[in-house]
Design an enzyme around this catalytic site. Structure first.
Site, PDB file in Angstrom:
ATOM      1  N   ASP A  78       0.810  -1.217   0.000  1.00  0.00           N
ATOM      2  CA  ASP A  78       0.000   0.000   0.000  1.00  0.00           C
ATOM      3  C   ASP A  78       0.841   1.263   0.000  1.00  0.00           C
ATOM      4  O   ASP A  78       2.033   1.236   0.309  1.00  0.00           O
ATOM      5  CB  ASP A  78      -0.946   0.008   1.199  1.00  0.00           C
ATOM      6  CG  ASP A  78      -0.214  -0.034   2.532  1.00  0.00           C
ATOM      7  OD1 ASP A  78       0.787  -0.778   2.629  1.00  0.00           O
ATOM      8  OD2 ASP A  78      -0.640   0.644   3.486  1.00  0.00           O
ATOM      9  N   GLU A 145       0.164  -1.502   5.522  1.00  0.00           N
ATOM     10  CA  GLU A 145       1.208  -1.073   6.458  1.00  0.00           C
ATOM     11  C   GLU A 145       0.972   0.339   6.951  1.00  0.00           C
ATOM     12  O   GLU A 145       1.148   0.647   8.127  1.00  0.00           O
ATOM     13  CB  GLU A 145       2.576  -1.179   5.777  1.00  0.00           C
ATOM     14  CG  GLU A 145       3.763  -0.954   6.719  1.00  0.00           C
ATOM     15  CD  GLU A 145       4.232   0.491   6.809  1.00  0.00           C
ATOM     16  OE1 GLU A 145       5.096   0.783   7.650  1.00  0.00           O
ATOM     17  OE2 GLU A 145       3.721   1.341   6.036  1.00  0.00           O
TER      18      GLU A 145
END
Length: 486
Positions: A78, A145
């Site tokens: 991400d 994350e």
């Protein structure tokens, strides 16, 4: 993207261009994950998607390297979705408009996603290569994350065979990271009581913008303005003089990004319009002077808007404004053990008005548990004094430094051999996933490296082209130097 794809090292930059083309903000990594899985299976690689959505891709050793220790190269799927207020962009649908700007690659009006797209691209480029020497190789790409480390929390024992993990989420060439801060989210919930808009009042929207923002771990020590804190300061100073009433307040969008923008809808008596405009202009001048070295582009604007249906009553407004004004923010303490490194910090990241509640979300970071707990205690006391609720969630551990780490020694010696200078061994105040990986894989030897990335978590994010090449050379040389299995 053509110019980016032709940069050195080409395999890495070609992958980075693909990553930019596929939307992948936190919580929306599925399209990129599917693309990578299809590609990997077409290459004949072993692909596993675990229960939470992490990807594990395995590649056999190249000829003559079969007896080496297994290495896992790790990155996260991400990216942080941040954009300038005037940029029209949907991070769930639109590609990142990346381009070459001199010695850097950056994006037009949005975050670039070099954090951690460059690391991801390097891992995928190695998986796709037929001429890079390496032992048994695994690539771990975690989800979410940036918004909660969901992937790292959910990683289970037994999925990885590796003895060594190379995290690619560091952001300074020439530095090797062997430890990081842990953290915890703090969320205040302030219940609202409402009252009618006073007769004769006019509504205005105040918007504070133009701040640099940035990563709440990497940039917290730079003294940048926090839009939420600055707006609260103005409102507390002017509440009585203007007899202003607050209808809605909001600011920031991520707990781990320093807020660049904040806004509030207020009402004041119609005859106080000029006083309000003068107060806004004076405050802009004041904070421009105070923060001139770090925030040269601050803007504080006022504009008439539609009269709201209701405003906060006096008690509710008092709680909201004074809690925001009193809440600590920024560096709490520098480390005594590691020169120049922040030990404990707090970022007042997000303020939202939803229904009958104002929510305030902060991220506490600390290299030591007691530092984190001290800030938790401070916020709990603030909640008690203001009579509101606070909850702490999503705590993740720090990554305890291991000065005797064999892989750190390999990376250090390799860097010195390539560049004829010693790298700096560091502990980073930002949160890396390595501490969480230690729970399912306590014996795994870990290190973190990366290229130079400036202003991550903000629209000014950029990555230095030359250092991407240096990082690539270092990574390949380290893989070739991994020792044989015991």
């Amino acid at each position: 993207m053509t110019a980016i794809s032709s940069l050195y090292p080409q395999p890495l930059w070609q992958w980075f261009a693909q990553i930019c083309a596929i939307p992948h903000p936190s919580k929306h990594e599925q399209a990129l994950s599917r693309h990578i899985q299809t590609w990997a299976r077409d290459k004949g690689l072993t692909v596993v998607e675990d229960k939470v959505g992490n990807l594990i891709i395995k590649k056999p050793a190249t000829a003559g390297m079969e007896n080496r220790k297994t290495v896992v190269i790790q990155a996260h799927l991400d990216m942080v979705p941040q954009k300038n207020a005037d940029k029209v962009h949907d991070f769930t649908k639109d590609p990142i408009d990346a381009y070459v700007d001199g010695e850097w690659v950056t994006a037009r009006g949005t975050t670039l996603g070099a954090d951690n797209g460059i690391g991801m691209a390097s891992a995928l480029a190695i998986l796709g290569s037929d001429d890079i020497k390496h032992g048994p190789l695994e690539v771990l790409l975690t989800i979410d994350e940036e918004a909660g480390m969901t992937g790292a929390f959910g990683l289970e024992a037994g999925l990885l065979d590796a003895e060594i993990l190379i995290n690619t989420d560091s952001e300074q060439e020439g530095e090797i990271y062997m430890g990081c801060a842990g953290g915890v989210d703090a969320e205040f919930s302030i219940p609202m009581q409402w009252q009618p808009v006073p007769a004769g009042h006019q509504a205005y929207r105040l918007n504070l913008s133009g701040l640099k923002g940035g990563h709440s771990g990497v940039n917290i020590h730079l003294g940048r303005g926090n839009a939420n804190k600055l707006l609260a300061r103005f409102l507390v100073e002017q509440a009585a003089a203007l007899d202003l009433k607050v209808s809605e307040i909001s600011g920031g969008s991520l707990r781990n990004a320093i807020p660049r923008e904040a806004g509030v809808t207020i009402t004041v008596a119609a005859d106080k319009k000029v006083l309000l405009e003068n107060a806004v202009a004076a405050f802009e001048t004041l904070i421009r002077q105070e923060l001139s070295a770090v925030e040269p582009a601050i803007k504080f604007a006022v504009a008439e808007t539609i009269l709201p249906a209701q405003v906060m009553n006096n008690a509710s407004q008092h709680k909201v404004l004074h809690l925001l004004n009193a809440c600590p923010n920024g560096v709490v303490r520098m480390s005594d053990d590691i020169a120049g490194v922040v030990e404990t910090s707090l970022n007042l990241g997000v303020v939202t008005t939803t229904g009958d509640t104002v929510q305030v979300v902060c991220l506490i970071r600390s290299l030591i548990d007691s530092g984190r707990e001290q800030v938790e205690s401070t916020l709990a006391s603030l909640a008690a004094l203001t009579g509101v609720a606070v909850k702490f969630s999503g705590a993740y551990p720090g990554w305890k430094p291991d000065p005797a780490s064999p892989v750190m020694a390999i990376v250090k010696d390799t860097y010195q051999a390539i560049y004829n200078k010693e790298p700096v061994i560091m502990v980073i105040h930002a949160g890396l996933e390595c501490g969480l990986f230690k729970k399912p894989y306590p014996e795994m030897d870990m290190v973190s490296i990366g290229p130079t990335i400036r202003y991550p978590h903000g629209p000014d994010e950029m990555v230095n082209i030359e250092t991407v090449g240096q990082y690539w050379q270092l990574l390949l040389a380290v893989l070739e130097r991994i020792p044989a299995k015991a």
